[in-house]
Design an enzyme around this catalytic site. Structure first.
Site, PDB file in Angstrom:
ATOM      1  N   ASP A 196      10.353  -3.085  -3.631  1.00 32.21           N
ATOM      2  CA  ASP A 196      10.639  -4.490  -3.343  1.00 32.21           C
ATOM      3  C   ASP A 196       9.387  -5.354  -3.478  1.00 32.21           C
ATOM      4  O   ASP A 196       8.268  -4.877  -3.355  1.00 32.21           O
ATOM      5  CB  ASP A 196      11.220  -4.640  -1.937  1.00 32.21           C
ATOM      6  CG  ASP A 196      10.243  -4.210  -0.853  1.00 32.21           C
ATOM      7  OD1 ASP A 196       9.605  -3.157  -1.027  1.00 32.21           O
ATOM      8  OD2 ASP A 196      10.112  -4.923   0.154  1.00 32.21           O
ATOM      9  N   GLU A 197       9.604  -6.617  -3.704  1.00 25.77           N
ATOM     10  CA  GLU A 197       8.572  -7.656  -3.625  1.00 25.77           C
ATOM     11  C   GLU A 197       7.306  -7.326  -4.419  1.00 25.77           C
ATOM     12  O   GLU A 197       6.194  -7.622  -3.990  1.00 25.77           O
ATOM     13  CB  GLU A 197       8.217  -7.937  -2.156  1.00 25.77           C
ATOM     14  CG  GLU A 197       9.404  -8.470  -1.358  1.00 25.77           C
ATOM     15  CD  GLU A 197       9.086  -8.658   0.110  1.00 25.77           C
ATOM     16  OE1 GLU A 197       9.557  -9.641   0.695  1.00 25.77           O
ATOM     17  OE2 GLU A 197       8.363  -7.810   0.686  1.00 25.77           O
ATOM     18  N   ALA A 198       7.476  -6.749  -5.593  1.00 21.87           N
ATOM     19  CA  ALA A 198       6.326  -6.482  -6.471  1.00 21.87           C
ATOM     20  C   ALA A 198       6.081  -7.739  -7.308  1.00 21.87           C
ATOM     21  O   ALA A 198       6.281  -7.762  -8.526  1.00 21.87           O
ATOM     22  CB  ALA A 198       6.601  -5.263  -7.345  1.00 21.87           C
ATOM     23  N   LEU A 199       5.604  -8.780  -6.653  1.00 17.03           N
ATOM     24  CA  LEU A 199       5.598 -10.114  -7.249  1.00 17.03           C
ATOM     25  C   LEU A 199       4.505 -10.296  -8.287  1.00 17.03           C
ATOM     26  O   LEU A 199       4.603 -11.202  -9.129  1.00 17.03           O
ATOM     27  CB  LEU A 199       5.441 -11.168  -6.147  1.00 17.03           C
ATOM     28  CG  LEU A 199       6.490 -11.108  -5.027  1.00 17.03           C
ATOM     29  CD1 LEU A 199       6.274 -12.244  -4.033  1.00 17.03           C
ATOM     30  CD2 LEU A 199       7.906 -11.138  -5.589  1.00 17.03           C
TER      31      LEU A 199
ATOM     32  N   HIS B 137       3.206  -3.625  -2.322  1.00 11.38           N
ATOM     33  CA  HIS B 137       2.941  -3.251  -0.925  1.00 11.38           C
ATOM     34  C   HIS B 137       1.954  -2.081  -0.833  1.00 11.38           C
ATOM     35  O   HIS B 137       2.123  -1.180  -0.006  1.00 11.38           O
ATOM     36  CB  HIS B 137       4.246  -2.879  -0.209  1.00 11.38           C
ATOM     37  CG  HIS B 137       5.151  -4.050   0.048  1.00 11.38           C
ATOM     38  ND1 HIS B 137       5.040  -4.847   1.168  1.00 11.38           N
ATOM     39  CD2 HIS B 137       6.185  -4.560  -0.682  1.00 11.38           C
ATOM     40  CE1 HIS B 137       5.982  -5.798   1.131  1.00 11.38           C
ATOM     41  NE2 HIS B 137       6.678  -5.652   0.005  1.00 11.38           N
TER      42      HIS B 137
END
Length: 519
Positions: free
Chosen positions: A315-318, A252
């Site tokens: 979060d969401e560190a894809l 993000h």
């Protein structure tokens, strides 16, 4: 509990008795030692609502007395007594008195919220009652995503004013994301990185979600100066609300990479991103500037924030490899601890090595890393499950704004869950937080429409004991709050099946909505 004694969230004990106290234009507010700030604020509210003088001294006329009493057990606990002798609010700490005043307001006519021109004339009758109350959880928060769409200062203040009526005491500000950076930072004099930290707000302030079909037009842009941020913190603190700032890493971060080119492997700034997509950006583990940059950001946020928590996201560190994620998050958490603050993060960050006593905000996915941190590291959990606490979800498919990935639903979905579950004990849960993401929201009116009445249900989940929760009772008390919400100019969604005693203005008047969201 009789209708004249409706209080939400429901207190631990409400004992009505025969008799009525009559408040008159001679009513006075009496602050005991140490209770002055809360008493003065309540007197100002009552003065504005009634047009009465409401003196803070004197020995004639009905008295509303604020007393610090160490025998009341717990910092936020309070007692509230109405009888022939007057009204007595007592607590061991001013925060408890503030909550007592919030409860007393609900026992007085809703019209007082709008000002004395709309208030009932003459006197006000209040039934005799004794209330004893204390919160179930210490942390009761609302998260506001200011990164996808900016909220001006007056809207932040209004948000705080309403949320505290329901005994919320934490405002979590999601200050940066792929789209924008919303808080001004300085470039330190001792700056071995060579990074110009002022570029974060200068460039990042112009970002927001701007995608056809997301919300009611382009997201709003802007940023908070350091003085703005201090004023938000001060305004919140006066109402016993702790501000928790979040800088989400290592994912993000596209707005950061667009403003600080040195953080990219090729030294070239990324392009601004106005979509609502997630998971495509990352900081780089092998860049020697990554860690000192993050440490400096958290150092400055810590200096601006007197509260105990800094939130590092996680979060969401894809697109970050698991190895790099664990390495960076462990070091970022240590940077937060070095500031003297307690580190918070979304539950993905529980995979890394965290300082003892870290706070994990559970929102989705595998709970086992969180449970391991609780067992082995003394971590505590803030429960924010997508299904039951997220406020940005649609109520129904046809809603003009909102997402629907977690669960569409009304107040009953947000009321019908318990934070202590799935291997957690009561003492493991620090509290509850209701997040509001702003991809589809373009004003506080739209935000309030998604927040209320669902946030009232979450407030009762966070404040009241599990044994006190009763959906049938809550539904009746919720309907009785309609007039008060209207008086507060809150554009709530009037849930079907609730006997609302007032209806809000229509925030989605003809022509106001330009698109809907299917994701």
């Amino acid at each position: 509990m009789s209708s004249q004694h409706f209080i939400t969230p429901v207190p631990r004990s409400v004992v009505p008795s025969a008799g009525t106290l009559t408040l008159t234009p001679a009513t006075r507010v009496v602050p005991g030692p140490g209770a002055e700030s809360v008493a003065v604020r309540f007197a100002a509210w009552l003065r504005a609502g009634t047009g009465w003088e409401v003196p803070l001294a004197g020995d004639t006329g009905p008295a509303i007395t604020f007393t610090l009493d160490p025998s009341v057990d717990g910092g936020e606990a309070y007692t509230l007594t109405v009888n022939d002798d007057g009204v007595r609010l007592a607590a061991a700490h001013p925060a408890g008195l503030f909550h007592a005043a919030s409860s007393l307001r609900q026992l007085l006519p809703a019209a007082l919220e709008k000002g004395h021109a709309d208030a009932p004339s003459g006197t006000i009758d209040v039934g005799h009652v004794h209330v004893e109350d204390a919160p179930r959880f210490a942390y009761r928060g609302i998260m506001l995503d200011v990164a996808r769409s900016y909220y001006p200062m007056d809207e932040i203040r209004r948000l705080i004013d309403v949320m505290t009526r329901f005994k919320y005491n934490v405002l979590h500000l999601h200050l940066a994301d792929d789209q924008s950076w919303r808080v001004e930072l300085d470039t330190p004099e001792d700056n071995p990185t060579g990074i110009d930290f002022t570029e974060l707000a200068r460039i990042g302030k112009d970002g927001a979600v701007n995608r056809e079909g997301w919300g009611t037009g382009p997201g709003r842009t802007g940023y908070y100066t350091q003085d703005d941020y201090r004023l938000i913190v001060e305004y919140a603190a006066e109402r016993f609300v702790t501000v928790v700032p979040e800088f989400d890493v290592p994912g993000h971060v596209n707005a950061v990479l667009a403003a600080i080119p040195q953080l990219n492997p090729d030294g070239v700034a990324t392009s601004p991103n106005a979509t609502g997509e997630v998971g495509f950006s990352t900081l780089y583990n092998d860049n020697p500037l990554t860690r000192p940059f993050v440490a400096e950001v958290f150092r400055q946020l810590a200096a601006l924030t007197p509260g105990p928590y800094l939130h590092l996201g996680g979060d969401e560190a894809l697109v970050t490899s698991k190895e790099d994620f664990i390495a960076m998050v462990g070091d970022f958490a240590a940077s937060v601890a070095a500031t003297g603050k307690t580190v918070m993060g979304w539950n993905e960050y529980a995979q890394a090595e965290l300082p003892a006593g870290a706070v994990i905000q559970y929102w989705d996915g595998d709970l086992e890393p969180t449970l391991r941190q609780v067992r082995d590291n003394g971590a505590r959990v803030v429960m924010s499950p997508g299904k039951g606490s997220y406020l940005d979800q649609k109520y129904v498919e046809s809603d003009p704004i909102g997402l629907k990935w977690a669960a569409m639903g009304d107040w009953d979905l947000h009321y019908g869950w318990d934070p202590v579950r799935d291997g957690l004990a009561e003492q493991d849960v620090l509290g509850v937080e209701a997040p509001l993401w702003s991809e589809t929201i373009r004003s506080l009116d739209e935000a309030h429409w998604l927040i209320y009445p669902r946030a009232i249900a979450v407030a009762e989940t966070a404040w009241s004991g599990a044994e006190a929760k009763d959906p049938a009772s809550f539904a009746v008390r919720l309907g009785a709050l309609g007039e008060r919400l209207v008086a507060l100019d809150v554009t709530f969604r009037p849930s079907p099946g609730i006997a609302w005693n007032a209806r809000p203005r229509d925030v989605f008047a003809a022509g106001a909505v330009t698109g809907t969201m299917d994701a």
